[in-house]
Design an enzyme around this catalytic site. Structure first.
Site, mmCIF file in Angstrom:
data_model
loop_
_atom_site.group_PDB
_atom_site.id
_atom_site.type_symbol
_atom_site.label_atom_id
_atom_site.label_comp_id
_atom_site.label_asym_id
_atom_site.label_seq_id
_atom_site.Cartn_x
_atom_site.Cartn_y
_atom_site.Cartn_z
ATOM 1 N N LYS A 71 0.810 -1.231 0.000
ATOM 2 C CA LYS A 71 0.000 0.000 0.000
ATOM 3 C C LYS A 71 0.846 1.286 0.000
ATOM 4 O O LYS A 71 0.414 2.303 -0.521
ATOM 5 C CB LYS A 71 -0.935 0.013 1.206
ATOM 6 C CG LYS A 71 -2.114 -0.924 1.051
ATOM 7 C CD LYS A 71 -3.054 -0.777 2.229
ATOM 8 C CE LYS A 71 -4.320 -1.567 2.008
ATOM 9 N NZ LYS A 71 -5.339 -1.294 3.010
ATOM 10 N N ASN A 92 -4.915 2.089 -1.856
ATOM 11 C CA ASN A 92 -5.466 0.730 -1.949
ATOM 12 C C ASN A 92 -6.141 0.497 -3.303
ATOM 13 O O ASN A 92 -6.690 -0.569 -3.539
ATOM 14 C CB ASN A 92 -6.462 0.447 -0.810
ATOM 15 C CG ASN A 92 -7.779 1.161 -1.029
ATOM 16 O OD1 ASN A 92 -7.816 2.252 -1.569
ATOM 17 N ND2 ASN A 92 -8.862 0.531 -0.629
ATOM 18 N N ASP A 107 -10.043 3.203 1.536
ATOM 19 C CA ASP A 107 -10.206 2.608 2.877
ATOM 20 C C ASP A 107 -10.938 3.574 3.803
ATOM 21 O O ASP A 107 -11.797 3.171 4.589
ATOM 22 C CB ASP A 107 -8.829 2.285 3.492
ATOM 23 C CG ASP A 107 -8.274 0.959 2.985
ATOM 24 O OD1 ASP A 107 -9.062 0.091 2.582
ATOM 25 O OD2 ASP A 107 -7.037 0.802 3.001
ATOM 26 N N GLN A 242 -15.055 -0.361 0.937
ATOM 27 C CA GLN A 242 -13.848 0.151 0.269
ATOM 28 C C GLN A 242 -13.771 -0.413 -1.143
ATOM 29 O O GLN A 242 -13.408 0.284 -2.089
ATOM 30 C CB GLN A 242 -12.564 -0.091 1.101
ATOM 31 C CG GLN A 242 -12.207 -1.541 1.443
ATOM 32 C CD GLN A 242 -11.544 -2.309 0.296
ATOM 33 O OE1 GLN A 242 -10.812 -1.731 -0.501
ATOM 34 N NE2 GLN A 242 -11.798 -3.601 0.212
HETATM 35 N N1 LIG Z 1 -11.854 -4.216 7.000
HETATM 36 C C1 LIG Z 1 -11.044 -3.666 6.121
HETATM 37 O O1 LIG Z 1 -11.455 -3.289 5.006
HETATM 38 C C2 LIG Z 1 -9.596 -3.473 6.474
HETATM 39 C C3 LIG Z 1 -8.803 -2.549 5.768
HETATM 40 C C4 LIG Z 1 -7.464 -2.385 6.140
HETATM 41 C C5 LIG Z 1 -6.930 -3.154 7.176
HETATM 42 N N2 LIG Z 1 -7.711 -4.062 7.825
HETATM 43 C C6 LIG Z 1 -7.181 -4.870 8.941
HETATM 44 O O2 LIG Z 1 -6.577 -4.005 9.898
HETATM 45 C C7 LIG Z 1 -5.506 -4.668 10.561
HETATM 46 C C8 LIG Z 1 -4.271 -3.772 10.595
HETATM 47 O O3 LIG Z 1 -3.796 -3.544 9.277
HETATM 48 P P1 LIG Z 1 -2.613 -2.490 8.995
HETATM 49 O O4 LIG Z 1 -2.427 -2.452 7.522
HETATM 50 O O5 LIG Z 1 -2.839 -1.217 9.735
HETATM 51 O O6 LIG Z 1 -1.357 -3.221 9.683
HETATM 52 P P2 LIG Z 1 0.002 -2.560 10.166
HETATM 53 O O7 LIG Z 1 0.306 -1.303 9.418
HETATM 54 O O8 LIG Z 1 1.000 -3.663 10.167
HETATM 55 O O9 LIG Z 1 -0.281 -2.119 11.716
HETATM 56 C C9 LIG Z 1 -0.484 -3.097 12.699
HETATM 57 C C10 LIG Z 1 -0.933 -2.449 13.999
HETATM 58 O O10 LIG Z 1 -1.227 -3.498 14.933
HETATM 59 C C11 LIG Z 1 -0.454 -3.292 16.129
HETATM 60 N N3 LIG Z 1 -0.119 -4.575 16.726
HETATM 61 C C12 LIG Z 1 0.339 -5.680 16.095
HETATM 62 N N4 LIG Z 1 0.525 -6.688 16.997
HETATM 63 C C13 LIG Z 1 0.172 -6.172 18.222
HETATM 64 C C14 LIG Z 1 0.150 -6.709 19.545
HETATM 65 N N5 LIG Z 1 0.504 -7.974 19.785
HETATM 66 N N6 LIG Z 1 -0.288 -5.921 20.545
HETATM 67 C C15 LIG Z 1 -0.663 -4.626 20.305
HETATM 68 N N7 LIG Z 1 -0.655 -4.064 19.075
HETATM 69 C C16 LIG Z 1 -0.241 -4.831 18.046
HETATM 70 C C17 LIG Z 1 0.755 -2.528 15.673
HETATM 71 O O11 LIG Z 1 1.340 -1.893 16.790
HETATM 72 P P3 LIG Z 1 2.912 -1.468 16.811
HETATM 73 O O12 LIG Z 1 2.979 -0.153 16.093
HETATM 74 O O13 LIG Z 1 3.243 -1.395 18.225
HETATM 75 O O14 LIG Z 1 3.666 -2.561 16.079
HETATM 76 C C18 LIG Z 1 0.123 -1.551 14.669
HETATM 77 O O15 LIG Z 1 -0.510 -0.492 15.339
HETATM 78 C C19 LIG Z 1 -5.285 -5.988 9.792
HETATM 79 O O16 LIG Z 1 -5.854 -7.043 10.537
HETATM 80 C C20 LIG Z 1 -6.050 -5.780 8.496
HETATM 81 O O17 LIG Z 1 -6.564 -6.993 7.969
HETATM 82 C C21 LIG Z 1 -9.033 -4.220 7.492
#
Ligand SMILES: NC(=O)c1ccc[n+]([C@@H]2O[C@H](COP(=O)([O-])OP(=O)(O)OC[C@H]3O[C@@H](n4cnc5c(N)ncnc54)[C@H](OP(=O)(O)O)[C@@H]3O)[C@@H](O)[C@H]2O)c1
Length: 280
Positions: A71, A92, A107, A242
């Protein structure tokens, strides 16, 4: 599906990609609308992104969704970016036309349209958990509608950085944040697996909380919200909205959202809370 010589190509790029549900609902929508196009998954490794994108452009692909981990990386490889992409820092959706690639972000609007099914976010106090890519789109959307945001992230420095950019407040203590918030949005990946350590004691949710989890499954947080009697939503509605906005960008047509939702019924949609009278 009737693929012919004239059939246009749309798709999604990511790594991995086999879990993606976008081909299911995008093809349902294309077929329902009688549009001569198909939507396919492309599993592309980060190191191959530049070459693959150029290849897809040369092959005449009309549009792509972009998912993890591309992304942000695609921004270096496109010809134009929309204002939202500039502010959110991630794309996206890509549209190919006249040999150019234009990057969009749907998104944020997907999140807003999905949340609107559950609650009115204007002037609400919203606790956002996480400061990754999804959080950036959510913060952009929440600021756009004038919500008041409390941001928490495991790595506090990241939360502070985002808070400055989007002009929101950072909190350290999740329990305090929960007491102040009317809406809780989980943008972290915690809850993808049932055995993930909970972000906080979910027993502290009250029935007045509205809970939105971006993960497309019933996470322990969503389960706790259901048990408490809260209004809640999984990531399915946002996924559909989205994608619906991407569909609009590629085809210029009004997306058939109901058809998109129906096509995902076998995959766990809908799992949002039943229509209860609005308490907030
Ligand atoms: N429904 C939808 O259309 C949609 C769209 C986009 C994303 N999503 C979902 O949203 C989620 C996040 O996506 P992303 O792209 O933002 O990922 P990302 O950029 O990798 O960010 C991950 C986030 O999760 C936190 N995290 C990971 N493991 C953790 C733990 N054990 N304890 C506390 N915090 C933790 C990270 O914290 P740190 O900064 O401390 O590492 C960070 O804030 C995914 O599950 C994705 O599938 C859904």
């Amino acid at each position: 599906m009737n693929v012919k010589g004239t059939t246009e190509l749309l798709g999604v790029i990511g790594f991995p990609i086999k879990h993606s549900l976008s081909p299911v609902f995008q093809n349902a929508a294309l077929s329902y609308m009688g549009i001569d196009a198909v939507y396919v998954p492309f599993e592309i490794r980060p190191e191959d992104l530049k070459e693959a994108l150029n290849g897809l452009r040369l092959a005449g692909v009309k549009g792509l969704n972009v998912t993890v981990p591309h992304k942000e990386a695609v921004l270096e490889l496109v010809d134009e970016i929309s204002d939202e992409v500039e502010k959110i820092g991630a794309a996206n959706t890509l549209k190919f036309y006249e040999g150019k690639i234009v990057a969009y972000n749907t998104d944020w609007i997907g999140f807003l349209k999905a949340a609107e099914e559950l609650t009115d976010l204007r002037e609400k106090k919203v606790l956002v958990l996480g400061a990754g890519g999804a959080s950036r789109a959510v913060l952009y959307a929440l600021k756009k509608v004038g919500a008041s945001v409390l941001l928490w992230n495991r790595t506090k420095e990241k939360a502070i950085r985002l808070a400055k950019e989007f002009e929101v407040s950072v909190i350290d203590n999740l329990e305090e944040g929960l007491e102040m918030a009317e809406v809780v949005v989980n943008t972290t990946s915690v809850g993808l697996k049932d055995e993930d350590k909970p972000l906080f004691d979910y027993g502290r949710l009250s029935e007045d909380h509205v809970v939105i989890d971006l993960i497309y499954r019933e996470t322990p947080l969503v389960r706790a919200a259901r048990e408490k009697g809260c209004r809640f939503q999984t990531g399915f509605p946002m996924l559909v909205y989205q994608g619906a906005e991407s569909f609009r960008i590629w085809t210029g047509c009004e997306p058939p959202v109901k058809i998109m939702k129906l096509s995902l019924q076998d995959y766990g949609y809908p799992t949002e809370s039943p229509r209860t009278p609005s308490r907030t």
